[in-house]
Design a protein around this motif. Structure first.
Motif: not given
Length: 109
Positions: A46-48, A73-84
């Motif tokens: 997700a970060a990459a 990947l969708s879950f990871g991107v969502n988690e990254l967006a929430c944390r950001a």
């Protein structure tokens, strides 16, 4: 009967067992080549993926998208967006809702 089950389980366990540090770093702080030697997890993917999207690098986007399933990947991107959003909200001393709307260029409510 239990002997056969135990032997079958032992063979299965031995077949799926990997060495304790097959691709681990040689030294505790040596992680430079670790990502190249093992499969990335969904958060690394997700970060990459997100950083490649931000830089508009289609080759890296395609590479990161192939590391994990689309669902992961969708879950990871969502988690990254929430944390950001949470991190930016804390930094700006605003609500996550207000920060998310501002990042998307939406009017404040």
């Amino acid at each position: 009967m239990f002997g056969r089950i135990r032997m079958a389980y032992g063979r299965l366990r031995d077949a799926t067992r990997t060495p304790s540090r097959p691709d681990g770093p040689a030294h505790p702080g040596d992680t430079a080549n670790l990502a190249r030697r093992r499969a990335p997890n969904l958060f690394e993917a997700a970060a990459a993926y997100v950083s490649a999207c931000a830089e508009n690098d289609q080759d890296r986007i395609d590479e990161a998208a192939g590391w994990v399933s689309p669902e992961a990947l969708s879950f990871g991107v969502n988690e990254l967006a929430c944390r950001a959003v949470v991190a930016l909200a804390r930094e700006r001393d605003r609500s996550p809702h207000a920060v998310a709307r501002a990042l998307l260029g939406l009017p404040a409510t």
